[in-house]
Structures are given as C-alpha cells and as structure tokens.
Enzyme design. Structure first.
Site, mmCIF file in Angstrom:
data_model
loop_
_atom_site.group_PDB
_atom_site.id
_atom_site.type_symbol
_atom_site.label_atom_id
_atom_site.label_comp_id
_atom_site.label_asym_id
_atom_site.label_seq_id
_atom_site.Cartn_x
_atom_site.Cartn_y
_atom_site.Cartn_z
ATOM 1 N N ASP A 14 2.406 -5.120 9.467
ATOM 2 C CA ASP A 14 3.341 -4.846 10.328
ATOM 3 C C ASP A 14 4.308 -4.248 9.310
ATOM 4 O O ASP A 14 4.492 -4.877 8.044
ATOM 5 C CB ASP A 14 3.748 -6.154 11.225
ATOM 6 C CG ASP A 14 4.777 -5.535 12.413
ATOM 7 O OD1 ASP A 14 5.030 -4.387 12.450
ATOM 8 O OD2 ASP A 14 5.115 -6.436 13.147
ATOM 9 N N ASN A 62 -0.742 0.125 21.574
ATOM 10 C CA ASN A 62 -0.118 1.259 20.548
ATOM 11 C C ASN A 62 0.193 2.634 21.347
ATOM 12 O O ASN A 62 0.869 3.568 20.951
ATOM 13 C CB ASN A 62 -0.551 1.181 19.335
ATOM 14 C CG ASN A 62 -0.185 0.110 18.190
ATOM 15 O OD1 ASN A 62 -1.010 -0.197 17.395
ATOM 16 N ND2 ASN A 62 0.964 -0.504 18.553
HETATM 17 C C1 FPP Z 1 2.701 -1.652 12.609
HETATM 18 O O1 FPP Z 1 3.873 -1.029 11.718
HETATM 19 C C2 FPP Z 1 1.518 -0.855 12.178
HETATM 20 C C3 FPP Z 1 0.708 -0.039 12.892
HETATM 21 C C4 FPP Z 1 1.022 -0.068 14.443
HETATM 22 C C5 FPP Z 1 -0.262 0.637 12.618
HETATM 23 C C6 FPP Z 1 -1.152 -0.051 11.178
HETATM 24 C C7 FPP Z 1 -2.016 1.051 10.531
HETATM 25 C C8 FPP Z 1 -2.147 1.489 9.330
HETATM 26 C C9 FPP Z 1 -1.447 0.243 8.217
HETATM 27 C C10 FPP Z 1 -2.497 2.400 8.574
HETATM 28 C C11 FPP Z 1 -3.936 2.980 9.140
HETATM 29 C C12 FPP Z 1 -4.763 2.045 8.907
HETATM 30 C C13 FPP Z 1 -6.335 2.546 8.665
HETATM 31 C C14 FPP Z 1 -7.324 1.396 8.434
HETATM 32 C C15 FPP Z 1 -6.498 3.878 8.713
HETATM 33 P P1 FPP Z 1 5.104 -0.762 12.939
HETATM 34 O O2 FPP Z 1 5.023 0.792 13.253
HETATM 35 O O3 FPP Z 1 5.205 -1.616 14.065
HETATM 36 O O4 FPP Z 1 6.334 -1.216 11.727
HETATM 37 P P2 FPP Z 1 7.583 -1.501 12.423
HETATM 38 O O5 FPP Z 1 7.707 -2.794 12.944
HETATM 39 O O6 FPP Z 1 8.488 -1.529 11.312
HETATM 40 O O7 FPP Z 1 8.205 -0.268 13.231
#
Ligand code: FPP
Length: 238
Positions: A14, A62
């Site tokens: 996250d 998501n």
């Molecule tokens: C949460 O951060 C993260 C995600 C919804 C996606 C996680 C994906 C990756 C790390 C990259 C892709 C992975 C692979 C295996 C290809 P957020 O967007 O909720 O962050 P925030 O809370 O700061 O907005």
C-alpha cells in the site's frame, strides 16, 4: 518464541498513490515504482528461507478506481508477467496467481498460465500474485464448488471440514501465512486472505510500498520472531 523464518509472508503493498503524489507524479508511476520495489525485494529475499510470498496486486474492489488507473495497473501487470516470461531463464521464482482471473483480458490469463507452467520447477520463492482477488469472493467460489460436489454426491455435508474448505481456496496446498505485512500506515486487512490469516501475525509500517526494502522485510521478520504465537493455547514454561 518462534525464531524461525516464516514460510509464507503475505504483503499488502500500500502507498503507491501517496508516493507518486508527494512527487507530483501520476499514480500509475507510483504503481510502477511499486512493481520495481517488489522485483528487487524478491531478488534480495532469495535464499533467506521464505518459501511463499503472496502479494496483493489488484483487489476485487480496485475496479472502482478511475478508468485510467485501472488500465494502467492492468498494463503494468501485463508488462510484469511478460518480463518474467522473457527472463524466465534467469529467474529463480515459481510464479502463480490467486484470485478470479476469468474476467481479465484473455492475453493476461494466457500469460499467467504460461508463466506458471514454465516457472513451476524453479528452486526459489513461490510468488503468488493476487489479481482480481477478494477473500470473500474466494470463499464464495469455494462454497459454490463444495455445494456442487455435495449435489453430485461426491461429498457429504458432514465431510465438510476446515481442511476441505482450505483445499477449495485459491491457496490450496500453500501453508497459511505466518506473517502479513501492510505498508503505508494503514491498519486493515482489506479482504486479503481472511480465511488463511486466522492465526497470522501482523506487521505494519509507515513506509510507503515503493520505499520498502529488504531491510524493512528483515525488520518485519525480527518483529515476528519476537512474538509469542500460542494459537489459542498457552506456551509451556511461560
Ligand atoms: C495500493 O496502493 C496498491 C495497489 C492497489 C496496487 C499494487 C500494485 C503494485 C505494487 C504493482 C503491480 C504489481 C505486480 C505484481 C505487477 P494505493 O494506490 O492504494 O496507494 P495510496 O493508498 O497511497 O493511494
């Protein structure tokens, strides 16, 4: 006290969005940095004794994000999987997925299947990528499968044990995670492995996922090793 290395670690990656925002960059760039951080971490963690790592890459929730972020994440996943296919010779990872892939673009489904096949005999960490994964949805799908087996007379209701349920989840055959890590200062499970994490230890850090390194993983493992895991019983001699 368990001084052993956890065999299975779950990671909620996250904070990619906030990482990007702090730098006035698009959110998708934060996810790209997040994917790079994961790649580096997996290389650095090789040989430590961790057998399984499950990462939450895309949840069933998501899809509610802005269209450009959803397509950006899908493209990133497409690219990530392709890179592992192209570089399979040099990779030590066994890679598969958890989650309902059936709604993803066909090329992504096909490539995940291919990657699973060509990496299955690799000696390194088993990486399970959670894509379109939601724990409740996983349990619902397991219920539907079990109900069908009961209907067809293959199992009796009284034969439905916890083990049988585990065997119908996407994680069948994988030990439950001893440790779950969530970055970015959020303290929630967010539908990640709810059945499997019944006895997991949780480790939270304020670090944003793109900044998470092997040193942070080692700190998380040390914290886990200093916990007293009793599974509802009591530790003799305590
Ligand atoms: C949460 O951060 C993260 C995600 C919804 C996606 C996680 C994906 C990756 C790390 C990259 C892709 C992975 C692979 C295996 C290809 P957020 O967007 O909720 O962050 P925030 O809370 O700061 O907005």
């Amino acid at each position: 006290m368990g001084k052993e290395i956890p065999k299975h670690i779950g990671i909620i990656m996250d904070g990619n969005g906030r990482w990007a925002k702090k730098r006035f960059l698009p959110r998708v760039l934060g996810h790209r940095k997040g994917a790079e951080a994961l790649d580096k971490l997996l290389k650095d963690a090789d040989g430590m004794g961790i057998e399984h790592i499950t990462v939450y890459a895309f949840s069933t929730e998501n899809w509610k994000r802005a269209e450009d972020e959803v397509s950006g994440l899908m493209n990133l996943m497409r690219e990530y999987i392709q890179d592992y296919i192209d570089d399979n010779e040099n990779s030590r990872l066994k890679i598969d997925s958890v989650g309902d892939l059936t709604v993803l673009d066909q090329d992504i489904q096909d490539n995940i299947k291919l990657l699973k096949e060509i990496s299955k005999d690799k000696p390194g960490i088993n990486l399970h990528i959670a894509i379109n994964y939601g724990g409740r949805d996983e349990i619902r799908r397991a219920f539907a499968d079990i109900a069908n087996e009961v209907k067809e007379g293959r199992i009796k209701p009284e034969e439905i044990t916890e083990e049988l349920i585990s065997d119908h989840l996407d994680t069948a055959g994988v030990p439950d995670p001893e440790l779950i890590i969530r970055t970015s200062g959020e303290y929630r499970l967010s539908n990640f492995l709810p059945w499997q994490s019944a006895y997991s230890e949780f480790y939270f850090t304020d670090k944003l996922w793109p900044d998470f390194t092997i040193d942070d993983l080692k700190t998380a493992i040390s914290a886990y090793q200093n916990r007293d895991r009793r599974f509802g019983g009591r530790n003799e001699g305590k």
